[in-house]
Design a protein around this motif. Sequence first.
Motif, PDB file in Angstrom:
ATOM      1  N   LYS A 156       0.823  -1.213   0.000  1.00 55.39           N
ATOM      2  CA  LYS A 156       0.000   0.000   0.000  1.00 55.39           C
ATOM      3  C   LYS A 156       0.858   1.265   0.000  1.00 55.39           C
ATOM      4  CE  LYS A 156      -0.218  -0.257   5.035  1.00 55.39           C
ATOM      5  NZ  LYS A 156      -1.056  -0.535   6.221  1.00 55.39           N
ATOM      6  N   LEU A 157       0.202   2.362  -0.345  1.00 54.21           N
ATOM      7  CA  LEU A 157       0.780   3.703  -0.237  1.00 54.21           C
ATOM      8  C   LEU A 157      -0.117   4.489   0.707  1.00 54.21           C
ATOM      9  CD1 LEU A 157       2.783   5.946  -1.293  1.00 54.21           C
ATOM     10  CD2 LEU A 157       1.004   6.507  -2.970  1.00 54.21           C
ATOM     11  N   THR A 158       0.454   5.057   1.740  1.00 57.62           N
ATOM     12  CA  THR A 158      -0.327   5.850   2.686  1.00 57.62           C
ATOM     13  C   THR A 158       0.180   7.282   2.689  1.00 57.62           C
ATOM     14  OG1 THR A 158       1.135   5.360   4.573  1.00 57.62           O
ATOM     15  CG2 THR A 158      -0.692   3.844   4.163  1.00 57.62           C
ATOM     16  N   TYR A 159      -0.716   8.210   2.998  1.00 53.41           N
ATOM     17  CA  TYR A 159      -0.268   9.594   3.161  1.00 53.41           C
ATOM     18  C   TYR A 159      -0.888  10.178   4.424  1.00 53.41           C
ATOM     19  CZ  TYR A 159      -4.583  10.458   0.410  1.00 53.41           C
ATOM     20  OH  TYR A 159      -5.863  10.466  -0.075  1.00 53.41           O
ATOM     21  N   TRP A 160      -0.072  11.010   5.086  1.00 47.78           N
ATOM     22  CA  TRP A 160      -0.370  11.524   6.402  1.00 47.78           C
ATOM     23  C   TRP A 160      -0.257  13.038   6.397  1.00 47.78           C
ATOM     24  CZ3 TRP A 160      -0.301   7.603  10.531  1.00 47.78           C
ATOM     25  CH2 TRP A 160      -0.026   6.313  10.045  1.00 47.78           C
ATOM     26  N   THR A 161      -0.640  13.641   7.516  1.00 51.62           N
ATOM     27  CA  THR A 161      -0.382  15.072   7.671  1.00 51.62           C
ATOM     28  C   THR A 161       1.122  15.295   7.565  1.00 51.62           C
ATOM     29  OG1 THR A 161      -0.384  14.726  10.068  1.00 51.62           O
ATOM     30  CG2 THR A 161      -2.417  15.585   9.069  1.00 51.62           C
ATOM     31  N   ALA A 162       1.520  16.518   7.295  1.00 50.50           N
ATOM     32  CA  ALA A 162       2.930  16.818   7.043  1.00 50.50           C
ATOM     33  C   ALA A 162       3.846  16.371   8.175  1.00 50.50           C
ATOM     34  CB  ALA A 162       3.110  18.310   6.786  1.00 50.50           C
ATOM     35  N   ASP A 163       3.331  16.372   9.402  1.00 47.44           N
ATOM     36  CA  ASP A 163       4.148  15.943  10.541  1.00 47.44           C
ATOM     37  C   ASP A 163       4.134  14.424  10.730  1.00 47.44           C
ATOM     38  OD1 ASP A 163       1.590  15.495  11.496  1.00 47.44           O
ATOM     39  OD2 ASP A 163       1.661  17.068  13.023  1.00 47.44           O
ATOM     40  N   GLY A 164       3.378  13.720   9.886  1.00 42.54           N
ATOM     41  CA  GLY A 164       3.353  12.266   9.938  1.00 42.54           C
ATOM     42  C   GLY A 164       2.559  11.669  11.069  1.00 42.54           C
ATOM     43  N   LYS A 165       1.698  12.438  11.704  1.00 43.63           N
ATOM     44  CA  LYS A 165       0.970  11.965  12.888  1.00 43.63           C
ATOM     45  C   LYS A 165      -0.441  11.466  12.581  1.00 43.63           C
ATOM     46  CE  LYS A 165       3.498  14.845  16.204  1.00 43.63           C
ATOM     47  NZ  LYS A 165       3.397  15.898  17.261  1.00 43.63           N
ATOM     48  N   GLN A 166      -1.097  12.035  11.576  1.00 45.65           N
ATOM     49  CA  GLN A 166      -2.492  11.668  11.300  1.00 45.65           C
ATOM     50  C   GLN A 166      -2.621  11.096   9.892  1.00 45.65           C
ATOM     51  OE1 GLN A 166      -5.296  14.877  11.654  1.00 45.65           O
ATOM     52  NE2 GLN A 166      -7.040  13.641  10.994  1.00 45.65           N
ATOM     53  N   LEU A 167      -3.147   9.877   9.807  1.00 44.01           N
ATOM     54  CA  LEU A 167      -3.343   9.219   8.516  1.00 44.01           C
ATOM     55  C   LEU A 167      -4.474   9.911   7.751  1.00 44.01           C
ATOM     56  CD1 LEU A 167      -2.716   6.825   6.609  1.00 44.01           C
ATOM     57  CD2 LEU A 167      -4.447   5.509   7.859  1.00 44.01           C
ATOM     58  N   LYS A 168      -4.212  10.249   6.492  1.00 40.91           N
ATOM     59  CA  LYS A 168      -5.221  10.936   5.670  1.00 40.91           C
ATOM     60  C   LYS A 168      -5.773  10.060   4.547  1.00 40.91           C
ATOM     61  CE  LYS A 168      -6.062  14.691   6.215  1.00 40.91           C
ATOM     62  NZ  LYS A 168      -7.058  15.333   7.112  1.00 40.91           N
ATOM     63  N   GLY A 169      -5.016   9.058   4.127  1.00 40.99           N
ATOM     64  CA  GLY A 169      -5.501   8.217   3.036  1.00 40.99           C
ATOM     65  C   GLY A 169      -4.609   7.020   2.782  1.00 40.99           C
ATOM     66  N   THR A 170      -5.202   5.987   2.158  1.00 42.19           N
ATOM     67  CA  THR A 170      -4.481   4.754   1.831  1.00 42.19           C
ATOM     68  C   THR A 170      -4.886   4.279   0.445  1.00 42.19           C
ATOM     69  OG1 THR A 170      -4.365   4.058   4.151  1.00 42.19           O
ATOM     70  CG2 THR A 170      -4.053   2.353   2.479  1.00 42.19           C
ATOM     71  N   ILE A 171      -3.906   3.907  -0.360  1.00 43.38           N
ATOM     72  CA  ILE A 171      -4.162   3.334  -1.681  1.00 43.38           C
ATOM     73  C   ILE A 171      -3.418   2.004  -1.738  1.00 43.38           C
ATOM     74  CG2 ILE A 171      -3.926   3.612  -4.178  1.00 43.38           C
ATOM     75  CD1 ILE A 171      -3.851   6.628  -3.723  1.00 43.38           C
ATOM     76  N   THR A 172      -4.146   0.919  -1.949  1.00 43.26           N
ATOM     77  CA  THR A 172      -3.506  -0.394  -1.995  1.00 43.26           C
ATOM     78  C   THR A 172      -2.790  -0.594  -3.334  1.00 43.26           C
ATOM     79  OG1 THR A 172      -5.541  -1.420  -2.827  1.00 43.26           O
ATOM     80  CG2 THR A 172      -5.195  -1.396  -0.429  1.00 43.26           C
ATOM     81  N   ILE A 173      -1.721  -1.356  -3.298  1.00 43.01           N
ATOM     82  CA  ILE A 173      -0.950  -1.601  -4.518  1.00 43.01           C
ATOM     83  C   ILE A 173      -1.795  -2.320  -5.564  1.00 43.01           C
ATOM     84  CG2 ILE A 173       1.091  -2.717  -5.494  1.00 43.01           C
ATOM     85  CD1 ILE A 173       1.811  -0.426  -3.677  1.00 43.01           C
ATOM     86  N   ASP A 174      -2.643  -3.257  -5.122  1.00 44.45           N
ATOM     87  CA  ASP A 174      -3.434  -4.021  -6.093  1.00 44.45           C
ATOM     88  C   ASP A 174      -4.498  -3.191  -6.799  1.00 44.45           C
ATOM     89  OD1 ASP A 174      -5.276  -3.727  -4.087  1.00 44.45           O
ATOM     90  OD2 ASP A 174      -5.409  -5.854  -3.567  1.00 44.45           O
ATOM     91  N   SER A 175      -4.744  -1.969  -6.321  1.00 45.21           N
ATOM     92  CA  SER A 175      -5.707  -1.096  -6.999  1.00 45.21           C
ATOM     93  C   SER A 175      -5.017  -0.146  -7.981  1.00 45.21           C
ATOM     94  CB  SER A 175      -6.492  -0.270  -5.973  1.00 45.21           C
ATOM     95  OG  SER A 175      -5.660   0.708  -5.363  1.00 45.21           O
ATOM     96  N   MET A 176      -3.704  -0.107  -7.966  1.00 47.40           N
ATOM     97  CA  MET A 176      -2.955   0.824  -8.823  1.00 47.40           C
ATOM     98  C   MET A 176      -2.892   0.317 -10.251  1.00 47.40           C
ATOM     99  SD  MET A 176       0.220   1.757  -6.271  1.00 47.40           S
ATOM    100  CE  MET A 176      -0.076   2.414  -4.626  1.00 47.40           C
ATOM    101  N   ARG A 177      -2.978   1.239 -11.204  1.00 49.35           N
ATOM    102  CA  ARG A 177      -2.983   0.856 -12.608  1.00 49.35           C
ATOM    103  C   ARG A 177      -1.939   1.582 -13.460  1.00 49.35           C
ATOM    104  NH1 ARG A 177      -4.993  -2.634 -10.505  1.00 49.35           N
ATOM    105  NH2 ARG A 177      -6.981  -3.701 -10.918  1.00 49.35           N
ATOM    106  N   ALA A 178      -1.412   2.700 -12.995  1.00 45.54           N
ATOM    107  CA  ALA A 178      -0.368   3.411 -13.742  1.00 45.54           C
ATOM    108  C   ALA A 178       0.289   4.440 -12.835  1.00 45.54           C
ATOM    109  CB  ALA A 178      -0.941   4.093 -14.985  1.00 45.54           C
ATOM    110  N   CYS A 179       1.570   4.681 -13.063  1.00 43.77           N
ATOM    111  CA  CYS A 179       2.296   5.730 -12.349  1.00 43.77           C
ATOM    112  C   CYS A 179       3.187   6.426 -13.369  1.00 43.77           C
ATOM    113  CB  CYS A 179       3.120   5.140 -11.207  1.00 43.77           C
ATOM    114  SG  CYS A 179       3.916   6.397 -10.158  1.00 43.77           S
TER     115      CYS A 179
END
Length: 217
Positions: free
Chosen positions: A39-62
Motif C-alpha cells: 500500500k501507499l499511505t499519506y499523512w499530515t505533514a508531521d506524519g501523525k495523522q493518517l489521511k488516506g491509503t491506496i492499496t498496490i493491487d488497486s494501482m494501474r499506472a504511475c
Amino acid sequence: MSEEVPIRHGQLIKRSVAKSVTTIKAKFQRRYFKLYQDKLTYWTADGKQLKGTITIDSMRACEKVEKDTFNRSHMFQLVYLSKSNKRRILYMQGNCYPDTKHWIENIRKRMDFVVGNDQFDHYHRGAYLKRAWSCCKKEEKYAEGCCGITESNESRTRRLSREVSFNVSALPSPGRSNSGSSGTSRHSSDDSWMVMHRHSTYEGIFSDDEYSDDDVP
C-alpha cells in the motif's frame, strides 16, 4: 511487534480532489507519504495523522505529468481504482527531479510484482480541467488515455524475453530438412532475421531512457 519499515517515505505535495469537474484552481497540500509492500499511505505533514491509503493491487499506472498542466515542476500521477471500481488519479509533486524519479520507480516496481498485466495500457499526461483533458482535449472524463504507459525496466525485460523466446521456438530446428519450395526456405531465413533484428533493436532501450536531461527544469 515491530512496525513495518516502508520502502520509501518522505514529504510530497499532494493535489486535493476538486469538488467540481470545472474547477481549475486546486488546493496543494504537503503530506507525508509512506510506500509499503502492499500500500501507499499519506499523512499530515508531521506524519501523525493518517489521511488516506491506496492499496498496490488497486494501482494501474504511475507516470509523469506535463509540466504546464499545473504550472509546477516534478509532478507525477498515480492512477488507481476506487472501491467502486472507478478510475481515480492522485497528483503529487516531488521535491526535485531525482525525488520524483525514485518515487515513480519504486511504485512501478511494486505494481509490476502485484498488479502485473492488469496495469493500464494508456494514460493522460495532463489533467481533466474545464470539462476536458488538457493533453488531448477529449471531453469525456473517463476517456481512454492518449499516451502509452512507460514500462519499468523489469517489466520491459520480462516482456521482451517472452517475445524473443516465442519467436525462437517458432523457428525450424537446425536438423529440420529445408527441402521443398524456395518460398519455405526464404520464410525460415526471414524469421531468423526477424528475431535477431528484434533483439538488437531492443538492446538499447533497457536503460531508463524515460528520463533525460531535457526533463530537468
